[in-house]
Design an enzyme around this catalytic site. Structure first.
Site, short mmCIF file in Angstrom:
data_model
loop_
_atom_site.label_atom_id
_atom_site.label_comp_id
_atom_site.label_asym_id
_atom_site.label_seq_id
_atom_site.Cartn_x
_atom_site.Cartn_y
_atom_site.Cartn_z
N LYS A 118 -8.27 14.46 3.82
CA LYS A 118 -7.27 13.65 3.77
C LYS A 118 -6.51 13.45 4.97
O LYS A 118 -6.53 14.53 5.58
CB LYS A 118 -6.09 13.72 2.61
CG LYS A 118 -6.68 13.45 1.33
CD LYS A 118 -5.81 13.57 0.25
CE LYS A 118 -6.45 13.33 -1.19
NZ LYS A 118 -6.91 11.73 -1.24
N ARG A 119 -5.67 12.48 5.29
CA ARG A 119 -4.50 12.48 6.30
C ARG A 119 -3.84 13.59 6.18
O ARG A 119 -3.39 13.90 4.77
CB ARG A 119 -3.96 11.14 6.55
CG ARG A 119 -4.69 10.07 7.29
CD ARG A 119 -3.72 8.80 7.26
NE ARG A 119 -3.55 8.16 5.87
CZ ARG A 119 -2.29 8.32 5.30
NH1 ARG A 119 -1.35 8.87 5.85
NH2 ARG A 119 -2.22 7.86 4.02
N THR A 143 -8.43 6.45 -2.20
CA THR A 143 -10.03 6.07 -2.52
C THR A 143 -10.90 7.33 -2.43
O THR A 143 -12.01 7.34 -2.57
CB THR A 143 -10.53 4.82 -1.61
OG1 THR A 143 -10.20 5.17 -0.15
CG2 THR A 143 -9.71 3.55 -1.97
N LYS A 201 0.57 15.01 0.64
CA LYS A 201 -0.92 15.02 0.01
C LYS A 201 -0.96 16.45 -0.44
O LYS A 201 -1.94 16.83 -0.91
CB LYS A 201 -1.88 14.42 0.92
CG LYS A 201 -1.79 13.02 1.15
CD LYS A 201 -2.73 12.45 2.14
CE LYS A 201 -2.45 10.91 2.52
NZ LYS A 201 -3.24 10.15 1.21
N HIS A 244 0.71 -1.15 -0.28
CA HIS A 244 -0.02 -0.06 0.03
C HIS A 244 1.00 1.39 -0.08
O HIS A 244 0.39 2.20 0.21
CB HIS A 244 -0.85 0.10 1.22
CG HIS A 244 -2.13 -0.75 0.99
ND1 HIS A 244 -3.18 -0.45 0.35
CD2 HIS A 244 -2.49 -2.02 1.64
CE1 HIS A 244 -4.27 -1.59 0.44
NE2 HIS A 244 -3.64 -2.23 1.20
N LYS A 293 -14.90 8.27 -3.77
CA LYS A 293 -15.94 8.46 -3.15
C LYS A 293 -16.56 10.12 -3.82
O LYS A 293 -17.64 10.24 -3.74
CB LYS A 293 -15.59 8.54 -1.61
CG LYS A 293 -15.46 7.37 -1.14
CD LYS A 293 -14.52 7.32 0.22
CE LYS A 293 -14.00 6.04 0.48
NZ LYS A 293 -13.05 6.21 1.77
#
Length: 836
Positions: free
Chosen positions: A564-565, A679, A570, A373, A683
């Site tokens: 998001k985290r 993901t 990110k 992952h 969504k």
């Protein structure tokens, strides 16, 4: 929450519960006989519990029949091992999968109660951090819906990921005691208790038959107690099981301390024992080589494998033919956290069941599959050998033997290639030897997969290239997916109903059915209904924020969402800097008195959400920066409703269910080549938000499926990122040549957003300009800003925007977790659905 008013029917019904089997009667029966409450003493939480137990009753018969069918048919079973399961609230999801949501709502109304209000009382189970745990939950839903015999195994964390509060703009972590009021969805299984060993030593001897024996002795033992949660498929008879392990002390644990009067020591050791399942580590993207983490991983793996062996032996005649094990058992490792299972299964086969090494290894390697992952080096598990040897001495010996035999094969295949041997070794040499769990996972599994097309290529060509050269057929891709049952049917009921009215409800089990929406994309009447639903969802979110936080949102602005985290890769920081640029543009237009320029600005509400790991200084500082920018922007009368920023605290599954239906723009802006899949992008798109993003992770496949005209792509590709870094990247060049970027960065640097501490955000600026800008914000900013201008311009054309939104939803069929699970089942697990 204000107490729900009850009418006389509640009093009448609780006084004498009827014998019928309606949900209402079951609810009232549990309220009275399980919780011992009547209309005078019952609280809202009691009503939630009674309803949950009544709904759970609907699962039990199917649950028992499902397990009996698996046993009677002696089927091959999938065991999904994951350190996290971010399952979200169960009540609404179970009602949807049982297809009785509307029935439940009406029956509750008959006794003066509102289903939606009771659902709000359920606490989100704190069983995961983010994407890894949420994916595992989606997979459990799809496995049950597809009728695949399967079990999810993990840890029942007493305290989940921390509860995030924002105080003075800073993240503050508080305990998430999600089990404080109990969990009506779980069933304790004291009949399945297993002893898990730690520490001790290995006693080696030859028995009377001349067999070499290794015995793990003088251990500290912990009891694993199972807690089961039913996982129903959608509108079928399958109910699978998620079994989570809680740590308990053994009955005879340190009784010697009592005999010597050291009561405190005995109690202290009991508490330390049960700490194993006490708390979830709040960081799933940076490896922390701490002893408790290793113990957690082995604890749940050991209990799980004992349970798997018990189930395998249950309908086997003695002597047991273990070569049949892979024909009945497949174990999928969700990242490397459960990878110690490979050594543990070898220990069971060799030390307990008495198999020869070669036979045990053949069976083991046919049993496991490994899903990677992450490609971030800091996230790959590498355990200190001295720590590993102290906690799991026998397992280290087994790993050394696995490594020795494996490297012999590599040496034969690539003679004289010392570099390859060093890179592929499970044991990393150096000042401190380390066990590479990713290498162990690859060596001990029959399949290794990434979770998006790009990610899988990076695994093959960069991260694990040596292993791919050695075993090319072992590597494959399984792009992640999401379950449409929760992420559209449950969380966006109005949009779900509109879709069903026009194309039927087959999409709930076959997301490709959404393609039938394509002819409606240009239909003016359908577009109006689509827009109206989005607007209603925006109003609902705005109303919630107004009530809870006193923040007024402009519902006519773009709802630009970045959830998001919190992590530098990110790039929430890129979004925040862009918000400063937008602020400066508005201020400049206002100062010049250019009313037409102001009128031409498209209003925007930028909403952030996400947790930073408690020890992640930079991520927490970025949260503070976002809140500091918001404080300035939101209080500036010249900006008014043209720009607002908001950080939503304690992002969770249930909060996500409120955000997604209201979102119009989805920020998926990680540096290309860093996000394995993502993901959240799926969504948001499934709920009609348009995506602005880089060609990273599953964004690439998102673009391919929805069409390049229906997504906003910017920035460097993964190849260009590598080229730039190899060539020599100087972030100051980009900073100096872009006036808007320089102005925004300088404002942050000079304390414009931190007047009480001008140096507060210096570390952020240092990382961008003087420490290499690891995630290339400066290089991608200009492309990002221009792409955002395209977003704003297109938003003015609501008909075109709505058409793109409809086409996004219509082309999301590929991203169902049902498709992902079918690929796992067909390509890796080789299992078939079972009718119940």
């Amino acid at each position: 929450m204000e107490e729900i008013k009850k009418d006389n029917s509640v009093k009448a019904s609780t006084a004498a519960v009827s014998e019928d089997t309606t949900l209402k009667s079951s609810f009232l029966r549990h309220l009275k006989y399980t919780l011992a409450k009547d209309e005078y003493t019952a609280t809202d939480r009691d009503r939630y519990k009674a309803l949950s137990l009544a709904v759970r009753d609907r699962l039990v018969e199917k649950w028992i029949k499902t397990q009996q069918a698996y046993y009677n048919k002696d089927v091959k079973r999938v065991y999904y091992l994951s350190l996290e399961f971010l399952i979200g609230r169960s009540l609404g999801n179970v009602l949807v999968n049982l297809d009785i949501y509307e029935e439940a709502r009406k029956e509750l109304l008959a006794v003066g109660l509102e289903l939606e209000q009771l659902r709000e009382l359920e606490w989100d189970p704190g069983l995961g951090n983010g994407g890894l745990g949420r994916l595992a939950a989606c997979f459990l839903d799809s496995l049950a819906t597809l009728g695949i015999p399967s079990y999810g195994y993990g840890i029942r964390y007493e305290y989940g990921i921390f509860f995030q509060k924002i105080r003075n703009g800073h993240q503050v972590e508080t305990p998430d005691n999600w089990l404080r009021y109990g969990n009506p969805w779980e069933i304790e299984r004291p009949e399945y208790l297993f002893i898990v060993k730690f520490y001790g030593k290995v006693n080696k001897y030859t028995d009377k038959h001349g067999r070499f024996i290794c015995s793990w002795i003088d251990t500290q033992d912990v009891v694993a107690l199972g807690y089961d949660t039913a996982i129903p498929g959608y509108h079928n008879n399958t109910v699978n099981t998620m079994r989570l392990w809680g740590a308990k002390s053994t009955r005879d644990f340190d009784l010697g301390y009592f005999q010597h009067g050291d009561y405190e020591r005995a109690v202290s050791d009991k508490v330390l024992t049960e700490t194993i399942s006490k708390v979830l580590y709040p960081n799933d993207n940076v490896f922390e080589g701490k002893e408790l983490r290793l113990k957690q991983e082995y604890f749940f793996v050991s209990a799980t494998l004992q349970d798997i062996m018990r189930r395998f032996k249950k309908n086997r005649q003695q002597p047991i033919e273990y070569r049949d094990f892979p024909n009945k058992t497949v174990i999928q490792l969700n990242d490397t956290h459960p990878s110690i299972a490979i050594a543990e299964l070898m220990r069971i086969f060799i030390d307990i069941e008495g198999l020869d090494w070669d036979v045990a290894w053949e069976i083991t390697t046919e049993t496991f599959g490994y899903t990677n992952h992450t490609i971030l080096p800091e996230a790959l598990e590498r355990w200190s050998v001295p720590l590993f040897e102290r906690v799991l001495p026998r397992h280290l010996e087994i790993i050394y033997e696995i490594n020795y035999r494996f490297l012999k094969g590599v040496e034969e295949r690539f003679p004289g290639d010392g570099g390859k041997l060093s890179r592929m070794s499970i044991i990393e040499e150096g000042d401190e030897k380390k066990v590479r769990m990713a290498n162990l996972s690859i060596v001990g599994s029959r399949s290794v997969n990434g979770v998006s097309a790009l990610h899988s290529e990076i695994i093959k060509n960069e991260l694990f290239k040596d292993f791919y050269d050695y075993w090319p057929k072992k590597f494959n891709n399984k792009t992640n997916g999401i379950t449409q049952r929760r992420w559209l049917r449950l969380c966006n009921p109005a949009l779900s109903e509109l879709i069903t009215q026009h194309i039927g409800d087959a999409w709930v089990v076959d997301l490709n059915e959404l393609k039938k929406l394509i002819p409606f994309a240009d239909n003016i009447d359908f577009q109006k209904k689509w827009r109206a639903i989005k607007q209603d969802n925006k109003r609902l979110l705005a109303h919630c924020l107004k009530e809870k936080k006193g923040v007024a949102l402009n519902v006519d602005s773009i709802f630009d969402c970045h959830f998001k985290r919190m992590h530098e890769y990110k790039r929430q920081l890129l979004n925040a800097i862009h918000a400063v640029v937008l602020y400066n543009r508005i201020k400049a237009a206002a100062k010049s008195g250019n009313k037409s320029a102001l009128k031409n600005i498209v209003p925007r509400t930028v909403i952030f959400g996400g947790k930073a790991a408690p020890g992640y200084f930079m991520a927490k500082l970025i949260i503070k920066l976002i809140n500091s920018i918001a404080e300035v922007v939101n209080s500036d009368p010249e900006v008014s409703d043209l720009l607002k920023l908001f950080f939503m605290e304690n992002y969770s599954v249930s909060l996500s269910e409120m955000i997604l239906p209201a979102a119009e723009l989805s920020e998926q802006i990680s540096t290309a080549g860093t996000e394995a899949s993502g993901t959240g992008n799926m969504k948001f798109a499934l709920n009609g938000a348009l995506t602005i993003g880089t060609l990273d992770g599953a964004n690439i496949e998102l673009k391919e499926n929805i069409g390049a005209d229906n997504i906003f792509i910017f920035g460097l590709t993964a190849d260009k990122v590598n080229e730039l870094k190899q060539r020599g990247y100087n972030p100051r060049e980009y900073y100096e040549r872009n006036a808007e970027l320089k102005q925004a960065v300088d404002m942050i640097d000079n304390g414009f957003f931190s007047k009480n501490d001008a140096n507060l955000f210096k570390p952020i600026i240092e990382s961008l300009l003087n420490h290499g800008d690891q995630y290339l914000l400066m290089a991608d900013f200009e492309s990002y800003a221009k792409c955002q201008e395209r977003v704003a311009e297109l938003y003015k054309d609501q008909a075109l925007w709505t058409k793109m939104s409809i086409l996004n939803v219509a082309n999301m069929g590929f991203f169902s977790s049902d498709r992902t699970i079918k690929e796992y089942a067909d390509d890796i697990w080789l299992v078939k659905p079972v009718d119940v």
